[in-house]
Design a protein around this motif. Structure first.
Motif, PDB file in Angstrom:
ATOM      1  N   ILE A 170       0.846  -1.194   0.000  1.00 25.76           N
ATOM      2  CA  ILE A 170       0.000   0.000   0.000  1.00 25.76           C
ATOM      3  C   ILE A 170       0.886   1.250   0.000  1.00 25.76           C
ATOM      4  CG2 ILE A 170      -0.203   0.207   2.515  1.00 25.76           C
ATOM      5  CD1 ILE A 170      -3.036   0.741  -0.034  1.00 25.76           C
ATOM      6  N   GLN A 171       2.054   1.161   0.622  1.00 27.93           N
ATOM      7  CA  GLN A 171       2.993   2.275   0.606  1.00 27.93           C
ATOM      8  C   GLN A 171       3.547   2.497  -0.806  1.00 27.93           C
ATOM      9  OE1 GLN A 171       6.827   1.774   2.609  1.00 27.93           O
ATOM     10  NE2 GLN A 171       6.557   3.782   3.566  1.00 27.93           N
ATOM     11  N   GLU A 172       3.887   1.398  -1.485  1.00 24.46           N
ATOM     12  CA  GLU A 172       4.383   1.529  -2.854  1.00 24.46           C
ATOM     13  C   GLU A 172       3.299   2.101  -3.765  1.00 24.46           C
ATOM     14  OE1 GLU A 172       7.407   1.252  -3.546  1.00 24.46           O
ATOM     15  OE2 GLU A 172       8.125   0.238  -1.743  1.00 24.46           O
ATOM     16  N   LEU A 173       2.058   1.696  -3.530  1.00 22.76           N
ATOM     17  CA  LEU A 173       0.950   2.238  -4.323  1.00 22.76           C
ATOM     18  C   LEU A 173       0.794   3.737  -4.075  1.00 22.76           C
ATOM     19  CD1 LEU A 173      -1.343   1.687  -6.281  1.00 22.76           C
ATOM     20  CD2 LEU A 173      -2.764   0.949  -4.350  1.00 22.76           C
ATOM     21  N   ALA A 174       0.998   4.170  -2.826  1.00 23.96           N
ATOM     22  CA  ALA A 174       0.939   5.600  -2.512  1.00 23.96           C
ATOM     23  C   ALA A 174       2.081   6.360  -3.187  1.00 23.96           C
ATOM     24  CB  ALA A 174       0.988   5.803  -0.996  1.00 23.96           C
ATOM     25  N   TYR A 175       3.266   5.746  -3.210  1.00 23.40           N
ATOM     26  CA  TYR A 175       4.390   6.371  -3.926  1.00 23.40           C
ATOM     27  C   TYR A 175       4.053   6.537  -5.410  1.00 23.40           C
ATOM     28  CZ  TYR A 175       7.905   6.159  -0.188  1.00 23.40           C
ATOM     29  OH  TYR A 175       8.623   6.360   0.969  1.00 23.40           O
ATOM     30  N   ILE A 176       3.466   5.498  -6.002  1.00 26.09           N
ATOM     31  CA  ILE A 176       3.092   5.565  -7.421  1.00 26.09           C
ATOM     32  C   ILE A 176       2.108   6.714  -7.654  1.00 26.09           C
ATOM     33  CG2 ILE A 176       1.868   4.335  -9.265  1.00 26.09           C
ATOM     34  CD1 ILE A 176       3.040   1.731  -8.067  1.00 26.09           C
ATOM     35  N   ASN A 177       1.127   6.829  -6.754  1.00 19.92           N
ATOM     36  CA  ASN A 177       0.167   7.930  -6.877  1.00 19.92           C
ATOM     37  C   ASN A 177       0.846   9.292  -6.789  1.00 19.92           C
ATOM     38  OD1 ASN A 177      -1.981   6.141  -7.090  1.00 19.92           O
ATOM     39  ND2 ASN A 177      -2.323   6.071  -4.886  1.00 19.92           N
ATOM     40  N   GLY A 178       1.839   9.395  -5.891  1.00 19.93           N
ATOM     41  CA  GLY A 178       2.569  10.648  -5.761  1.00 19.93           C
ATOM     42  C   GLY A 178       3.359  10.982  -7.016  1.00 19.93           C
ATOM     43  N   PHE A 179       3.980   9.972  -7.616  1.00 19.97           N
ATOM     44  CA  PHE A 179       4.742  10.208  -8.848  1.00 19.97           C
ATOM     45  C   PHE A 179       3.819  10.627  -9.993  1.00 19.97           C
ATOM     46  CE2 PHE A 179       7.924   6.998  -7.039  1.00 19.97           C
ATOM     47  CZ  PHE A 179       8.727   8.009  -6.503  1.00 19.97           C
ATOM     48  N   TYR A 180       2.629  10.029 -10.040  1.00 15.30           N
ATOM     49  CA  TYR A 180       1.652  10.454 -11.050  1.00 15.30           C
ATOM     50  C   TYR A 180       1.197  11.897 -10.791  1.00 15.30           C
ATOM     51  CZ  TYR A 180       0.775   6.084 -13.596  1.00 15.30           C
ATOM     52  OH  TYR A 180       0.887   4.988 -14.429  1.00 15.30           O
ATOM     53  N   ARG A 181       0.940  12.197  -9.533  1.00 10.27           N
ATOM     54  CA  ARG A 181       0.440  13.531  -9.181  1.00 10.27           C
ATOM     55  C   ARG A 181       1.457  14.616  -9.544  1.00 10.27           C
ATOM     56  NH1 ARG A 181       1.337  15.973  -4.510  1.00 10.27           N
ATOM     57  NH2 ARG A 181       1.934  14.001  -3.497  1.00 10.27           N
ATOM     58  N   MET A 182       2.744  14.317  -9.390  1.00  9.69           N
ATOM     59  CA  MET A 182       3.790  15.297  -9.675  1.00  9.69           C
ATOM     60  C   MET A 182       4.268  15.247 -11.123  1.00  9.69           C
ATOM     61  SD  MET A 182       6.053  15.208  -6.152  1.00  9.69           S
ATOM     62  CE  MET A 182       6.276  13.424  -6.157  1.00  9.69           C
ATOM     63  N   GLY A 183       3.654  14.350 -11.922  1.00 18.02           N
ATOM     64  CA  GLY A 183       4.019  14.281 -13.332  1.00 18.02           C
ATOM     65  C   GLY A 183       5.320  13.570 -13.614  1.00 18.02           C
ATOM     66  N   GLN A 184       5.850  12.837 -12.654  1.00 18.53           N
ATOM     67  CA  GLN A 184       7.117  12.135 -12.850  1.00 18.53           C
ATOM     68  C   GLN A 184       6.937  10.746 -13.460  1.00 18.53           C
ATOM     69  OE1 GLN A 184       8.251  12.887  -8.534  1.00 18.53           O
ATOM     70  NE2 GLN A 184      10.247  13.207  -9.528  1.00 18.53           N
ATOM     71  N   LEU A 185       5.708  10.266 -13.505  1.00 21.96           N
ATOM     72  CA  LEU A 185       5.432   8.926 -13.997  1.00 21.96           C
ATOM     73  C   LEU A 185       4.305   8.975 -15.007  1.00 21.96           C
ATOM     74  CD1 LEU A 185       6.369   5.973 -13.430  1.00 21.96           C
ATOM     75  CD2 LEU A 185       4.463   5.793 -11.825  1.00 21.96           C
ATOM     76  N   LYS A 186       4.469   8.237 -16.091  1.00 25.89           N
ATOM     77  CA  LYS A 186       3.450   8.121 -17.124  1.00 25.89           C
ATOM     78  C   LYS A 186       3.067   6.657 -17.286  1.00 25.89           C
ATOM     79  CE  LYS A 186       3.697  12.514 -18.203  1.00 25.89           C
ATOM     80  NZ  LYS A 186       2.573  13.450 -17.905  1.00 25.89           N
ATOM     81  N   PRO A 187       1.799   6.374 -17.620  1.00 28.50           N
ATOM     82  CA  PRO A 187       1.385   4.974 -17.808  1.00 28.50           C
ATOM     83  C   PRO A 187       2.225   4.275 -18.877  1.00 28.50           C
ATOM     84  CG  PRO A 187      -0.529   6.416 -17.721  1.00 28.50           C
ATOM     85  CD  PRO A 187       0.677   7.313 -17.798  1.00 28.50           C
ATOM     86  N   GLU A 188       2.516   3.015 -18.632  1.00 28.91           N
ATOM     87  CA  GLU A 188       3.295   2.207 -19.582  1.00 28.91           C
ATOM     88  C   GLU A 188       2.412   1.584 -20.662  1.00 28.91           C
ATOM     89  OE1 GLU A 188       6.517   1.728 -19.712  1.00 28.91           O
ATOM     90  OE2 GLU A 188       7.189   2.669 -17.860  1.00 28.91           O
TER      91      GLU A 188
END
Length: 456
Positions: A279-297
């Motif tokens: 659940i922590q890793e999922l929260a990190y993923i959400n944070g990266f999406y929110r800040m624009g650092q991650l895009k869907p693969e």
């Protein structure tokens, strides 16, 4: 805790109670294990290791629990694809399955395959038999199936041998539970004593669970023992597994010499389970999406998991897994590689591939498709060996909480090939199990009465 936490827990409880009502059906069994997997990897840790979440943005954690709810709803809807192959197995017992198998031939086949794999492993260990069976040095000591992280040209053969070894050792536990032949049971228990310590000393929790859980599930589902005995036996096994895994966490990097000298005194009581923080890793993923650092693969990560089966001898540039996310989590190198692969979790893996909302739906669909595959492996009127494959695949579901990957499922793949060969070499004694029980206990009683009449 955010409201989404209580919504996810409430939904999980409701779905679990629904599955308990039909736990004797194949879909009910699979659903219960799936819900336990979600509880283990996505609910426990936020309370168990609450201090790790203190500084995380609340909005990311809140979103993570909403995604858990989306996953649960999606899985519950998608598991309906298996309803045409679903059936109740309440009348099937361990005695009925084992009665159709020539137990001694089966035990001989298992022992023969294990012996061949063990000889290969000992050769790789330069003749060190004790070191092959008992790698007391832990994770980083030489062991039978050791290989490089990325793998060399022919390392896929070593990996294949390791996965087949896991499957065969798991079969030992299944056969020990199912058969009534005391000689065979004694042989399997002896092999268990010889082989299972390897998985504990290696310090890899998912492999230990893959070996132990098939026998445990078989006992709980099919044993004719009274319910209180099943609960007591299952509870004892879980307590032992819990203690063993705590010891594995503490000693797998330094070696188990101190633990073996004092198994009850060497363990630090303050040691806690690690790695349940999906659940922590999922929260990190959400944070990266929110800040624009991650895009869907858009499925590339799932494709990379599927193509991971291709040996590097054929595809030298095969992509590594979870590359982008591991880099964002601080494990990137100046050369463009990663120092460690971070597990994204079953739901997080979906989010990496398809984003915040479609990701959990994709993950739910994938797990439901796996359930459909397993249920198809044990159809009515099938060879009883098909039960082994179903129960092994069921036992591996909790291991997929960290990621849906072939690295976990290879024992099932190699097991399917092995059992297909067994079906031809070790034919069943009697008619398929389903025919015997399809009319319930009355048909079986009538059959016994007819036999008794003929005997007189």
């Amino acid at each position: 805790m955010p409201a989404s936490f209580y919504a996810a827990v409430g939904l999980l409880v409701i779905l679990t109670l629904e599955a308990l009502r039909k736990w004797r059906r194949l879909t009910g069994m699979f659903s219960l294990v799936a819900y336990f997997t979600v509880f283990l990897w996505y609910i426990v840790d936020v309370r168990y290791s609450a201090e790790q979440y203190a500084g995380m943005p609340t909005e990311d954690i809140e979103m993570a629990f909403w995604q858990v709810s989306i996953f649960l709803i999606s899985f519950r809807l998608f598991i309906q694809i298996a309803r045409t192959h679903d059936r109740e197995v309440a009348g099937i017992t361990a005695d009925q399955i084992s009665a159709q198998l020539p137990a001694r031939k089966m035990a001989g086949a298992i022992a023969g395959i294990w012996a061949m794999l063990f000889v290969w492993g000992v050769i790789r260990m330069d003749g060190d038999i004790l070191g092959a069976l008992f790698p007391v040095g832990g994770r980083w000591s030489p062991h039978m199936w050791a290989r490089g992280a990325l793998g060399g040209t022919w390392d896929w053969l070593i990996a294949a041998g390791g996965y087949l070894y896991i499957f065969v050792c798991g079969l030992m536990g299944l056969l020990a539970v199912l058969v009534r032949d005391r000689v065979v049971r004694g042989q399997m228990l002896l092999l268990i004593v010889i082989t299972w310590p390897y998985f504990f000393l290696l310090g890899t929790r998912n492999q230990l669970l893959a070996v132990v859980c098939p026998g445990l599930f078989s006992y709980l589902l099919l044993s004719r023992a009274k319910m209180w005995k099943k609960i007591l036996g299952g509870g004892i096994v879980l307590v032992v597994l819990n203690y063993a895994m705590l010891a594995m966490l503490q000693f797998r990097h330094s070696g188990f010499q101190a633990f073996l000298k004092d198994p009850f005194g060497a363990l630090n009581p303050e040691v806690k389970h690690e790695g349940l923080n999906m659940i922590q890793e999922l929260a990190y993923i959400n944070g990266f999406y929110r800040m624009g650092q991650l895009k869907p693969e858009y499925g590339k990560e799932y494709i990379a998991q599927a193509l991971n089966a291709i040996p590097r001898a054929i595809w030298p540039g095969k992509p590594t897994l979870s590359f982008a996310y591991s880099t964002l989590r601080g494990h990137g190198t100046a050369e463009g590689g990663v120092t460690a692969t971070i597990s994204t979790g079953l739901i997080g893996q979906g989010a990496i591939n398809f984003g915040d909302y479609l990701g959990p739906i994709a993950a739910g669909l994938l797990l439901a498709l796996y359930g459909y595959f397993l249920i198809r492996q044990w159809p009515p009127k099938s060879h009883p060996l098909r039960f082994f494959l179903f129960i092994m695949g069921l036992a591996l579901v909790p291991n997929m909480g960290r990621e849906f990957t072939l690295l976990v499922l290879w024992p099932v793949v190699f097991g399917a090939i092995t059992l297909r060969i067994f079906e031809h070499l070790i034919p069943a004694h009697f008619q398929p199990v389903q025919r015997v029980i399809e009319h319930g206990g009355k048909s079986l009683s009538r059959y016994k009465n007819n036999v008794a009449t003929l005997g007189r």
